[in-house]
Design an enzyme around this catalytic site. Structure first.
Site, PDB file in Angstrom:
ATOM      1  N   GLY A 107     -56.571 -72.380 -24.529  1.00 41.83           N
ATOM      2  CA  GLY A 107     -55.656 -71.933 -25.580  1.00 41.83           C
ATOM      3  C   GLY A 107     -54.612 -73.004 -25.827  1.00 41.83           C
ATOM      4  N   GLY A 114     -52.300 -73.298 -28.312  1.00 46.36           N
ATOM      5  CA  GLY A 114     -51.394 -72.833 -29.358  1.00 46.36           C
ATOM      6  C   GLY A 114     -50.015 -73.413 -29.114  1.00 46.36           C
ATOM      7  N   LYS A 162     -41.096 -54.825 -24.955  1.00 52.07           N
ATOM      8  CA  LYS A 162     -42.028 -55.625 -25.759  1.00 52.07           C
ATOM      9  C   LYS A 162     -42.460 -54.756 -26.929  1.00 52.07           C
ATOM     10  CE  LYS A 162     -44.407 -59.615 -25.325  1.00 52.07           C
ATOM     11  NZ  LYS A 162     -44.015 -60.872 -24.709  1.00 52.07           N
TER      12      LYS A 162
HETATM   13  P1  NAD Z   1     -50.393 -68.881 -29.660  1.00 56.07           P
HETATM   14  O1  NAD Z   1     -50.918 -67.735 -30.458  1.00 56.07           O
HETATM   15  O2  NAD Z   1     -49.608 -69.925 -30.347  1.00 56.07           O
HETATM   16  O3  NAD Z   1     -51.592 -69.613 -28.920  1.00 56.07           O
HETATM   17  C1  NAD Z   1     -52.650 -68.945 -28.322  1.00 56.07           C
HETATM   18  C2  NAD Z   1     -53.881 -69.824 -28.510  1.00 56.07           C
HETATM   19  O4  NAD Z   1     -54.957 -69.247 -27.769  1.00 56.07           O
HETATM   20  C3  NAD Z   1     -54.340 -69.917 -29.970  1.00 56.07           C
HETATM   21  O5  NAD Z   1     -54.542 -71.267 -30.317  1.00 56.07           O
HETATM   22  C4  NAD Z   1     -55.646 -69.120 -29.984  1.00 56.07           C
HETATM   23  O6  NAD Z   1     -56.575 -69.599 -30.924  1.00 56.07           O
HETATM   24  C5  NAD Z   1     -56.131 -69.326 -28.568  1.00 56.07           C
HETATM   25  N1  NAD Z   1     -57.098 -68.330 -28.107  1.00 56.07           N
HETATM   26  C6  NAD Z   1     -57.123 -67.005 -28.352  1.00 56.07           C
HETATM   27  N2  NAD Z   1     -58.184 -66.440 -27.725  1.00 56.07           N
HETATM   28  C7  NAD Z   1     -58.809 -67.448 -27.060  1.00 56.07           C
HETATM   29  C8  NAD Z   1     -59.953 -67.522 -26.236  1.00 56.07           C
HETATM   30  N3  NAD Z   1     -60.669 -66.427 -25.951  1.00 56.07           N
HETATM   31  N4  NAD Z   1     -60.308 -68.718 -25.715  1.00 56.07           N
HETATM   32  C9  NAD Z   1     -59.594 -69.843 -25.986  1.00 56.07           C
HETATM   33  N5  NAD Z   1     -58.504 -69.834 -26.780  1.00 56.07           N
HETATM   34  C10 NAD Z   1     -58.120 -68.655 -27.304  1.00 56.07           C
HETATM   35  O7  NAD Z   1     -49.564 -68.229 -28.450  1.00 56.07           O
HETATM   36  P2  NAD Z   1     -48.514 -68.953 -27.510  1.00 56.07           P
HETATM   37  O8  NAD Z   1     -47.151 -68.659 -28.002  1.00 56.07           O
HETATM   38  O9  NAD Z   1     -48.938 -70.333 -27.256  1.00 56.07           O
HETATM   39  O10 NAD Z   1     -48.682 -68.084 -26.171  1.00 56.07           O
HETATM   40  C11 NAD Z   1     -49.827 -68.267 -25.355  1.00 56.07           C
HETATM   41  C12 NAD Z   1     -49.801 -67.228 -24.245  1.00 56.07           C
HETATM   42  O11 NAD Z   1     -48.611 -67.401 -23.465  1.00 56.07           O
HETATM   43  C13 NAD Z   1     -49.759 -65.768 -24.713  1.00 56.07           C
HETATM   44  O12 NAD Z   1     -50.459 -64.966 -23.805  1.00 56.07           O
HETATM   45  C14 NAD Z   1     -48.284 -65.422 -24.679  1.00 56.07           C
HETATM   46  O13 NAD Z   1     -48.055 -64.026 -24.501  1.00 56.07           O
HETATM   47  C15 NAD Z   1     -47.858 -66.189 -23.450  1.00 56.07           C
HETATM   48  N6  NAD Z   1     -46.447 -66.526 -23.448  1.00 56.07           N
HETATM   49  C16 NAD Z   1     -45.923 -67.233 -24.476  1.00 56.07           C
HETATM   50  C17 NAD Z   1     -44.574 -67.542 -24.455  1.00 56.07           C
HETATM   51  C18 NAD Z   1     -43.953 -68.388 -25.545  1.00 56.07           C
HETATM   52  O14 NAD Z   1     -42.844 -68.906 -25.347  1.00 56.07           O
HETATM   53  N7  NAD Z   1     -44.617 -68.589 -26.675  1.00 56.07           N
HETATM   54  C19 NAD Z   1     -43.763 -67.123 -23.392  1.00 56.07           C
HETATM   55  C20 NAD Z   1     -44.355 -66.412 -22.333  1.00 56.07           C
HETATM   56  C21 NAD Z   1     -45.695 -66.121 -22.389  1.00 56.07           C
END
Ligand code: NAD
Length: 356
Positions: free
Chosen positions: A182, A184, A82
């Site tokens: 979250g 996102g 990572k």
């Molecule tokens: P992203 O950045 O698109 O979304 C994260 C969301 O969480 C954002 O909208 C942000 O505003 C919100 N957020 C941050 N802090 C917060 C809080 N304290 N309370 C509420 N909301 C909060 O990221 P993503 O790609 O959707 O990934 C989300 C999580 O899943 C991350 O931890 C990432 O490592 C994990 N993940 C993602 C993937 C992937 O395919 N994108 C794969 C495995 C794991």
């Protein structure tokens, strides 16, 4: 940092840590390679405004270790790695930064393969791909698999259904209250699956734009971010950042299931895994149920096939049930059971590779 970086690497079993700096573009990146027993270390690049470089190092170390377990338990021939880039995503992104970073990735000759993560996009991967072939998650028009988030969300959804089956004897989520923390990339796709399955969805986010995007698309209840655990719900789905399952949050939680996408949800595995068992909360291990995105990007390496990817993501359902059973049989918490299974595969393959 109280312990030296080498102490931390030894404790967590890391192979290599690479610091990358470029004054011209403002790039400060750390690439962590945890374990390459199963193959090259694949893991996304996270762009985050860490308070210190120590915080970034610790995040890179923890996240890369999780990738080793994620690949191992998902039957992928990949190692764990990572990277983190330290900086404000609204300020430092530039073509120059991504291409310079791509050169650093290239200098590792394929030992590390990068992909998207928090605050990095398929477009950013496209810039990186101009300097190295060791990148996945590039846009579909370039022959890549694009955004991995829908696959991650689907894996989380099937992992959540397996958890429901374990707790309620039936995997239907219809009528169940699910809090998605979250909304996102992953969170919004997960909300879509949940709404389709008839669940009552509550959301929280610190970003108003993300909340609006979600409420524009789906009928959900928005809850105040400050005290989410005061609310009653059946499933907590952490989809923001890690360590939200900690002593304080567990003491307030009333839900029987935790199943979400965030990496490293347990603040401290050894403390909070057992604490969840004591409280009667079933925890679907993060690196097991959020592997859909990794399964998807890894398919780019050996000829992408959408149906095969979906079939492999579906397998998360049975594997989650298998882990719950192993946890009962071995009398260990669910995260430890998942780690046992992953470590067994790592040991088996290390043994195979050590012999002629
Ligand atoms: P992203 O950045 O698109 O979304 C994260 C969301 O969480 C954002 O909208 C942000 O505003 C919100 N957020 C941050 N802090 C917060 C809080 N304290 N309370 C509420 N909301 C909060 O990221 P993503 O790609 O959707 O990934 C989300 C999580 O899943 C991350 O931890 C990432 O490592 C994990 N993940 C993602 C993937 C992937 O395919 N994108 C794969 C495995 C794991």
């Amino acid at each position: 940092m109280q312990q030296s970086v080498f102490d931390l690497m030894q404790q967590m079993g890391h192979e290599q840590l690479v610091f990358c700096h470029d004054p011209y573009s403002g790039l400060n990146a750390i690439i962590a390679i945890h374990n390459t027993t199963l193959g090259p270390a694949l893991g996304g690049t996270r762009l985050w405004n860490y308070n210190s470089h120590e915080e970034g190092v610790i995040d890179a170390l923890r996240l890369s270790r999780g990738m080793t377990y994620k690949a191992a338990i998902s039957d992928l021939n990949l190692g764990g790695g990572k990277a983190v880039i330290i900086g404000d995503a609204n300020k430092i992104k530039s073509e120059g930064l991504w291409r310079r970073y791509g050169k650093f990735v290239d200098s590792l000759n394929g030992k590390y393969i990068t992909a998207e993560d928090v605050n990095t996009s398929a477009r950013d991967m496209e810039y990186i791909s101009l300097e190295t072939e060791h990148v996945t998650g590039v846009p579909e028009y370039m022959g890549g698999s694009g955004d991995p988030s829908p696959f991650t969300a689907y894996g989380v959804f099937v992992g959540m259904k397996a958890s429901a089956k374990k707790v309620w004897g039936n995997d239907s989520l219809a009528g169940k209250k699910v809090l998605v923390q979250g909304v996102g990339h992953v969170g919004q796709y997960l909300v879509g699956h949940l709404i389709e399955a008839g669940a009552k969805v509550m959301i929280s986010d610190i970003n108003e734009t993300r909340i609006k995007e979600t409420t524009d698309k789906f009928k959900v209840e928005v809850i105040n971010n400050s005290d989410i655990f005061a609310k009653e719900f059946d499933v907590y789905a952490p989809c923001a950042l890690g360590a939200t399952v900690n002593t304080e949050s567990i003491s307030k939680m009333k839900c029987p299931i935790i199943a979400g996408a965030a990496n490293n949800q347990l603040a401290e595995e050894r403390v909070h895994g057992p604490m969840l068992i004591e409280k009667g909360i079933l925890y679907a291990p993060d690196f097991l149920i959020n592997a859909g995105g990794l399964i998807n990007v890894s398919a780019e390496l050996d000829g992408y096939n959408h149906e095969r990817v979906m079939g492999n993501v579906e397998k998360i359902y049975n594997r989650t049930l298998e882990i719950f059973n192993l946890s009962e049989k071995e009398n260990v918490h669910t995260q430890a059971a998942a780690m046992m299974l992953a470590e067994k595969r790592l040991a088996d393959i290390a043994n195979v590779k050590s012999r002629l």
